[in-house]
Design a protein around this motif. Structure first.
Motif, short mmCIF file in Angstrom:
data_model
loop_
_atom_site.label_atom_id
_atom_site.label_comp_id
_atom_site.label_asym_id
_atom_site.label_seq_id
_atom_site.Cartn_x
_atom_site.Cartn_y
_atom_site.Cartn_z
N TRP A 183 0.86 -1.18 0.00
CA TRP A 183 0.00 0.00 0.00
C TRP A 183 0.90 1.23 0.00
N ARG A 184 0.60 2.18 -0.86
CA ARG A 184 1.47 3.35 -1.02
C ARG A 184 0.64 4.62 -0.99
N THR A 185 1.21 5.69 -0.42
CA THR A 185 0.47 6.94 -0.33
C THR A 185 1.43 8.12 -0.32
N ARG A 186 0.87 9.30 -0.59
CA ARG A 186 1.66 10.52 -0.57
C ARG A 186 1.81 11.03 0.87
N ILE A 187 2.92 11.73 1.10
CA ILE A 187 3.16 12.30 2.43
C ILE A 187 3.68 13.73 2.28
N ILE A 188 3.67 14.43 3.39
CA ILE A 188 4.28 15.76 3.51
C ILE A 188 5.41 15.64 4.52
N VAL A 189 6.59 16.13 4.16
CA VAL A 189 7.77 15.98 5.01
C VAL A 189 8.30 17.34 5.42
N SER B 266 7.14 20.75 9.70
CA SER B 266 8.22 21.12 10.62
C SER B 266 9.01 19.91 11.08
N GLY B 267 8.98 18.84 10.31
CA GLY B 267 9.77 17.66 10.60
C GLY B 267 8.94 16.40 10.70
N CYS B 268 7.70 16.52 11.21
CA CYS B 268 6.82 15.36 11.26
C CYS B 268 6.32 15.02 9.86
N ILE B 269 5.65 13.88 9.75
CA ILE B 269 5.23 13.35 8.46
C ILE B 269 3.71 13.27 8.43
N ARG B 270 3.12 14.06 7.56
CA ARG B 270 1.67 14.01 7.36
C ARG B 270 1.38 12.97 6.29
N HIS C 35 13.60 12.78 18.16
CA HIS C 35 13.34 14.00 17.41
C HIS C 35 11.92 14.53 17.60
N LEU C 36 11.11 13.81 18.40
CA LEU C 36 9.71 14.19 18.63
C LEU C 36 8.92 14.26 17.33
N VAL C 37 9.23 13.35 16.40
CA VAL C 37 8.48 13.30 15.14
C VAL C 37 7.58 12.08 15.15
#
Length: 544
Positions: free
Chosen positions: A337-343, A461-465, A439-441
């Motif tokens: 399963w694959r999806t887009r993310i925000i980094v 800001s570092g986390c991954i949406r 890293h609190l991510v």
């Protein structure tokens, strides 16, 4: 029957020497016929050598390996072949081996000189194989804060010994090469781009005031065809009527931006994370005009990254490709399963690490991370402390006691935490997937789902949406046997943590060049400027 335990190096320094040791499988002395100590000349030659070299000669029962000029010549060929792996043959000094072989293998040379040369050749071979399997560089020296341990090399000394006895030096190279599809695909791309560079690269498209659009007839279209044909899009190349009169009617018109060329441009745009609209505007032209030598260097950098990770990849179920800005989940049944993310944006990088997803937070509150508090929110609060109420936030002491934002000196706030309540406006959305890290991510939902439509999404800001994170969480519940109803828990509105029945291994990686499903290489933006230091370190000569 007596047994002997050998040691082999655990990882490598930048110069290829061992950094630690681990025991290899014990084997009977009778298996190698080792009834006596190693010959004195060989023992003397081995005194300053790494443990792996001594282990090789113990496995060989003290027999020298490089007393045949043909074998030395094959080893020299092997070292030159490292160029095909993105390594630099000169780092292993093949010319020195050839020169010293000429002296050491002369019939008049004593046993001590022969042994010294033999150990030099074996040390060179094992250093090259270790670099090929686990990387020439220490990633911690290139990237301060690197967290993923480089696995110990897995060099089968018995198989190497047998291959050397049979004179099959090239087979030894194949034994050490990382056995991953991604590495092999990058190697093939390296050969393609090295050939492009040898041929002089590709044509550059001139800067122009207007974009090239489908249907245009323009002299620059011919350059565009040549540029794409150079990387393998051969169907777009127009035939030369003077040389191929019989196919002129079937060949594309060289200056016409036709449908077939549009599709080739769209494929190029997708491989370079651009809007795949088929329009050659400034960004697409800039990507087309990156020199072939620079693309070649990027492939070399990613081959080295692949070597660092070559012993760590198979067990990770969730893989995050940070520059590629996608997430892949490999399910136990083999489905992917694959999806887009925000980094993370430049200056607020998403880290590279390995961990495991252990639990979820449903309907999360958001405790503002220190960087966002310092750089984004404090300037707002200094202008208007009412910012907190407008964004459903509260100020808290480290012990969780609520503070009056109008009584805080926001120029010197001290140890103040800001927390936003759960709800539609919360930047974490409906759930968070958590994994241990310094890293609190974390992976999380977002209310700003329209951002996933952008081709480049280094915005956080570092986390991954994660687009579709609820579907990912549902699969994790199912695949780990976590017997809870995810949607009922979310609908309840309560902020709560739910542990997975089993942790799910997670990898966050940084690839600026990848090849997927046998296609042409995909080049991604080097969001955090990590390629140049790596390439410079690879090109820096090894001092020995």
């Amino acid at each position: 029957m007596a047994f002997l335990v050998l040691v082999a190096p655990l990882g490598v320094f930048a110069d290829g020497t061992g950094v630690a040791a681990k025991p290899l499988r014990p084997f009977p002395m009778d298996d190698v016929g080792l009834a006596q100590p190693l010959p004195v000349p060989l023992e003397d030659a081995l005194r300053a050598s790494p443990p792996r070299v001594s282990a090789l000669y113990v496995r060989r029962g003290g027999e020298l390996a490089w007393q045949d000029r043909d074998k030395v010549a094959a080893l020299v060929d092997l070292l030159h072949a490292l160029d095909d792996e993105g390594l630099t043959p000169a780092d292993y000094r093949p010319a020195r081996l050839e020169r010293e072989a000429g002296d050491a293998l002369d019939a008049s040379v004593d046993e001590a000189a022969r042994a010294r040369f033999d150990v030099l050749a074996s040390d060179t071979l094992l250093r090259a194989l270790t670099h090929l399997q686990r990387g020439r560089l220490d990633p911690g020296e290139v990237y301060p804060g690197w967290e993923i341990p480089v696995p110990p090399p897995e060099l089968d000394l018995m198989a190497i010994t047998r291959a050397l006895k049979a004179g099959e030096v090239q087979r030894v190279l194949a034994m050490a090469r990382p056995a991953t599809d991604g590495y092999d695909a990058l190697r093939r791309s390296l050969a393609r781009y090295r050939n492009i560079v040898r041929l002089g690269g590709w044509p550059l498209l001139p800067v122009r005031d207007t974009a090239l659009r489908p249907g245009d007839v323009d002299a620059d279209v011919a350059l565009l065809r040549r540029r794409l044909a150079a990387i393998g899009e051969l169907e777009v190349m127009a035939a030369d009527v003077a040389h191929y009169p019989d196919v002129a009617l079937e060949a594309p018109a060289p200056h016409h931006y036709d449908a077939e060329l549009v599709e080739a441009v769209r494929r190029f745009q997708r491989r370079h994370m651009l809007d795949d609209d088929g329009i050659v505007g400034p960004r697409t032209r800039a990507a087309l005009n990156v020199p072939a030598a620079q693309r070649l260097a990027t492939i070399r950098a990613n081959l080295e990254r692949a070597r660092w990770l070559s012993g760590t990849l198979p067990d990770h179920r969730v893989t995050v490709d940070v520059p590629g800005q996608w997430l892949r989940y490999r399910r136990p049944d083999g489905e992917t399963w694959r999806t887009r993310i925000i980094v993370g944006q430049p200056g607020r990088p998403t880290p590279v690490l390995h961990s495991s997803i252990t639990h979820l937070t449903l309907n999360p509150t958001w405790t503002v991370p220190p960087t966002i508090l310092r750089e984004d929110i404090l300037p707002q609060l200094r202008r208007d402390p009412g910012y907190l109420a407008a964004h459903e936030m509260v100020a808290l002491t480290p012990q969780g006691q609520r503070l009056d934002p109008w009584r805080i000196d926001w120029w010197r706030p001290g140890a103040v935490m800001l927390r936003q309540r759960a709800g539609p406006a919360n930047p974490l959305g409906q759930l968070v997937l958590r994994f241990p890290n310094d890293h609190l991510v974390y992976l999380h939902d977002t209310p700003s789902r329209q951002l996933f439509r952008r081709p480049q999404r280094a915005l956080s800001s570092g986390c991954i949406r994660v687009e579709g994170v609820i579907e990912l969480a549902r699969m994790l519940f199912e695949d780990t046997g976590t017997s809870r109803d995810l949607m009922d828990l979310i609908a309840g509105g309560e902020t709560r943590n739910v542990s997975l029945a089993r942790p799910v291994p997670l990898a966050l990686h940084y690839w600026t060049a990848r090849v997927e499903q046998g296609s042409l290489p995909s080049f991604r933006p080097d969001i955090y400027d990590r390629d140049d230091p790596l390439i410079a370190a690879l090109d820096r000569p090894v001092v020995r």
